[in-house]
Design an enzyme around this catalytic site. Structure first.
Site, PDB file in Angstrom:
ATOM      1  N   HIS A  27      -1.836   3.567-105.043  1.00 44.60           N
ATOM      2  CA  HIS A  27      -1.089   2.284-104.437  1.00 44.60           C
ATOM      3  C   HIS A  27      -0.542   2.101-103.142  1.00 44.60           C
ATOM      4  O   HIS A  27       0.409   2.469-103.378  1.00 44.60           O
ATOM      5  CB  HIS A  27      -0.367   1.541-105.843  1.00 44.60           C
ATOM      6  CG  HIS A  27       0.183   0.120-105.539  1.00 44.60           C
ATOM      7  ND1 HIS A  27      -0.844  -0.858-105.892  1.00 44.60           N
ATOM      8  CD2 HIS A  27       0.906  -0.442-104.718  1.00 44.60           C
ATOM      9  CE1 HIS A  27      -0.312  -2.150-105.927  1.00 44.60           C
ATOM     10  NE2 HIS A  27       0.673  -1.893-104.794  1.00 44.60           N
ATOM     11  N   CYS A  28      -1.352   2.045-102.391  1.00 48.30           N
ATOM     12  CA  CYS A  28      -0.624   1.702-100.915  1.00 48.30           C
ATOM     13  C   CYS A  28      -1.384   0.677-100.315  1.00 48.30           C
ATOM     14  O   CYS A  28      -2.361  -0.020-100.703  1.00 48.30           O
ATOM     15  CB  CYS A  28      -0.753   3.079-100.210  1.00 48.30           C
ATOM     16  SG  CYS A  28      -2.305   3.810-100.388  1.00 48.30           S
ATOM     17  N   HIS A  29      -0.948   0.176 -98.878  1.00 44.12           N
ATOM     18  CA  HIS A  29      -1.656  -0.844 -98.355  1.00 44.12           C
ATOM     19  C   HIS A  29      -1.702  -0.394 -96.816  1.00 44.12           C
ATOM     20  O   HIS A  29      -1.020   0.524 -96.265  1.00 44.12           O
ATOM     21  CB  HIS A  29      -0.600  -2.052 -98.362  1.00 44.12           C
ATOM     22  CG  HIS A  29      -0.136  -2.468 -99.597  1.00 44.12           C
ATOM     23  ND1 HIS A  29      -0.781  -2.980-100.599  1.00 44.12           N
ATOM     24  CD2 HIS A  29       1.018  -2.127-100.226  1.00 44.12           C
ATOM     25  CE1 HIS A  29      -0.187  -3.244-101.614  1.00 44.12           C
ATOM     26  NE2 HIS A  29       1.190  -2.732-101.513  1.00 44.12           N
ATOM     27  N   TYR A  45       4.742 -14.043 -96.111  1.00 42.85           N
ATOM     28  CA  TYR A  45       5.620 -13.291 -95.286  1.00 42.85           C
ATOM     29  C   TYR A  45       4.774 -12.663 -94.224  1.00 42.85           C
ATOM     30  O   TYR A  45       3.356 -12.532 -94.314  1.00 42.85           O
ATOM     31  CB  TYR A  45       6.220 -12.305 -96.020  1.00 42.85           C
ATOM     32  CG  TYR A  45       5.406 -11.306 -96.627  1.00 42.85           C
ATOM     33  CD1 TYR A  45       5.035 -10.124 -95.998  1.00 42.85           C
ATOM     34  CD2 TYR A  45       4.604 -11.485 -97.901  1.00 42.85           C
ATOM     35  CE1 TYR A  45       4.165  -8.863 -96.517  1.00 42.85           C
ATOM     36  CE2 TYR A  45       3.744 -10.545 -98.544  1.00 42.85           C
ATOM     37  CZ  TYR A  45       3.470  -9.452 -97.552  1.00 42.85           C
ATOM     38  OH  TYR A  45       2.662  -8.463 -98.312  1.00 42.85           O
ATOM     39  N   ARG A 126       6.136 -16.259-105.602  1.00 44.62           N
ATOM     40  CA  ARG A 126       6.890 -16.049-104.518  1.00 44.62           C
ATOM     41  C   ARG A 126       6.057 -15.419-103.377  1.00 44.62           C
ATOM     42  O   ARG A 126       6.144 -15.519-102.137  1.00 44.62           O
ATOM     43  CB  ARG A 126       8.026 -15.457-104.466  1.00 44.62           C
ATOM     44  CG  ARG A 126       8.148 -14.095-105.168  1.00 44.62           C
ATOM     45  CD  ARG A 126       9.576 -13.046-105.339  1.00 44.62           C
ATOM     46  NE  ARG A 126       8.980 -11.919-106.053  1.00 44.62           N
ATOM     47  CZ  ARG A 126       8.553 -10.836-105.898  1.00 44.62           C
ATOM     48  NH1 ARG A 126       8.144 -10.561-104.680  1.00 44.62           N
ATOM     49  NH2 ARG A 126       8.634  -9.756-106.680  1.00 44.62           N
ATOM     50  N   TYR A 153      -0.833  -8.447-110.971  1.00 43.71           N
ATOM     51  CA  TYR A 153       0.698  -8.185-110.648  1.00 43.71           C
ATOM     52  C   TYR A 153       1.360  -9.359-111.167  1.00 43.71           C
ATOM     53  O   TYR A 153       0.882 -10.690-110.504  1.00 43.71           O
ATOM     54  CB  TYR A 153       0.585  -8.157-109.129  1.00 43.71           C
ATOM     55  CG  TYR A 153       2.102  -7.910-108.548  1.00 43.71           C
ATOM     56  CD1 TYR A 153       3.186  -7.085-109.076  1.00 43.71           C
ATOM     57  CD2 TYR A 153       2.497  -8.249-107.284  1.00 43.71           C
ATOM     58  CE1 TYR A 153       4.151  -6.718-108.817  1.00 43.71           C
ATOM     59  CE2 TYR A 153       3.664  -8.080-106.773  1.00 43.71           C
ATOM     60  CZ  TYR A 153       4.431  -6.938-107.544  1.00 43.71           C
ATOM     61  OH  TYR A 153       5.800  -6.572-106.731  1.00 43.71           O
ATOM     62  N   ASP A 245       3.119   2.691-102.960  1.00 45.38           N
ATOM     63  CA  ASP A 245       3.479   1.271-102.580  1.00 45.38           C
ATOM     64  C   ASP A 245       3.688   1.209-101.055  1.00 45.38           C
ATOM     65  O   ASP A 245       4.197   0.237-100.518  1.00 45.38           O
ATOM     66  CB  ASP A 245       4.223   0.603-103.327  1.00 45.38           C
ATOM     67  CG  ASP A 245       4.451  -1.082-103.132  1.00 45.38           C
ATOM     68  OD1 ASP A 245       3.243  -1.530-102.813  1.00 45.38           O
ATOM     69  OD2 ASP A 245       5.343  -1.639-103.278  1.00 45.38           O
ATOM     70  N   ASN A 250       8.091  -6.469 -98.627  1.00 48.14           N
ATOM     71  CA  ASN A 250       9.347  -7.477 -98.852  1.00 48.14           C
ATOM     72  C   ASN A 250      10.492  -6.724 -99.683  1.00 48.14           C
ATOM     73  O   ASN A 250      10.997  -7.380-100.499  1.00 48.14           O
ATOM     74  CB  ASN A 250       8.786  -8.287 -99.857  1.00 48.14           C
ATOM     75  CG  ASN A 250       7.769  -9.203 -99.161  1.00 48.14           C
ATOM     76  OD1 ASN A 250       8.125  -9.840 -97.974  1.00 48.14           O
ATOM     77  ND2 ASN A 250       6.409  -9.466 -99.401  1.00 48.14           N
TER      78      ASN A 250
END
Length: 290
Positions: A27-29, A45, A126, A153, A245, A250
């Site tokens: 899980h990474c971006h 954001y 959010r 999520y 992550d 955020n």
């Protein structure tokens, strides 16, 4: 960049823990760079850029072999940055996309060839606007023939309302970040046990024992979160995944050190067998052998 947005750690430590060969950060971006891959107009954001080159350098620094790159809400349904990172990584990465109900079979075929193996449904209010459940079901119908799965999520307090919909999905479902457990209430908390029951009663459900930095009350080194992750690894050894992550979008309280996060792995999965399942065999089965 959003004014209170925290950039990722500039110099994470070299972990003391050495992951097994073939280990996956599941899980990474990647974010941007915005000049090449602009952020979505509807985003909630604006992050700092976090490029594929920086992600792959972190992968090597931490001792991982492979990544699962998850499309984040700031890029909306434009998966170009994700697909570009997958093309660069080759067999060292797989992807999770975000798509709309109007996605075509041709577009899905292109993503599948690039290494996408699932889509993400985000229910965190959010971060995203509400999506009709019918749209999600149309997406499931389109991706199921490809052997893909769903990442979901949500906030812990929303699980009960979402449960009837989630258990109706005829597909593998992976829940992000332990269902956002409230670690202040202990493992016996009815809300957490409700989540455990979801996994116990539905074998198509998996979870990620990730993001102690998001769940902690005490802060680093996240001793209050470790019992929850350890419990899930013990109870569901062949249906758990782990990820950094990175670049931790955020985060408000602090920015975690990814090397220190990696050092938590043997605390939540103490045995070599548990580590092999968590980091190699489980993600391999879901992303590389699917």
């Amino acid at each position: 960049m959003t004014p209170d947005y925290l950039p990722f750690h500039p110099n994470p430590k070299k972990p003391d823990y050495v992951p097994p060969a073939g280990a996956v950060d599941a899980h990474c971006h990647v974010f941007g760079p915005a000049e090449t891959f602009p952020y979505a107009p509807e985003r909630k954001y604006t992050p700092c850029d976090a490029s594929k080159e920086q992600l792959f350098a972190l992968r090597d620094h931490l001792g991982f072999s492979r990544n699962v790159i998850v499309q984040a809400s700031c890029h909306g349904k434009n998966n170009d940055a994700l697909l570009d990172a997958l093309k660069t990584a080759g067999d060292k990465a797989r992807g999770i996309a975000v798509v709309g109900a109007d996605i075509t079979e041709e577009e899905l075929a292109v993503m599948d060839a690039a290494g996408v193996r699932g889509v993400r449904f985000n229910f965190v209010k959010r971060l995203v606007d509400d999506t009709p459940k019918e749209d999600f079901l149309r997406i499931v119908d389109k991706i199921k023939p490809l052997g893909w799965h769903i990442i979901v999520y949500f906030e812990a307090q929303d699980l009960e309302g979402l449960k009837p919909f989630l258990v109706s999905l005829p597909i593998t479902v992976v829940v992000d970040h332990m269902g956002r457990a409230d670690v202040s209430k202990g493992i016996g908390d009815p809300a957490f046990q409700n989540f455990v029951s979801l996994l116990s009663e539905h074998e198509n459900f998996w979870t990620k024992v990730s993001c102690p930095e998001r769940l902690t009350i005490a802060g680093p080194p996240y001793a209050d979160v470790i019992p929850f992750a350890h419990y899930l690894v013990e109870q569901f050894p062949d249906r758990v995944l782990w990820g950094t992550d990175w670049p931790h979008p955020n985060m408000k309280s602090h920015m975690p050190d990814d090397g220190a996060l990696t050092d938590i792995i043997p605390l939540i999965a103490p045995s070599k067998k548990a580590q092999e399942l968590l980091l190699v065999r489980n993600p391999e089965r879901l992303y590389w052998n699917a």
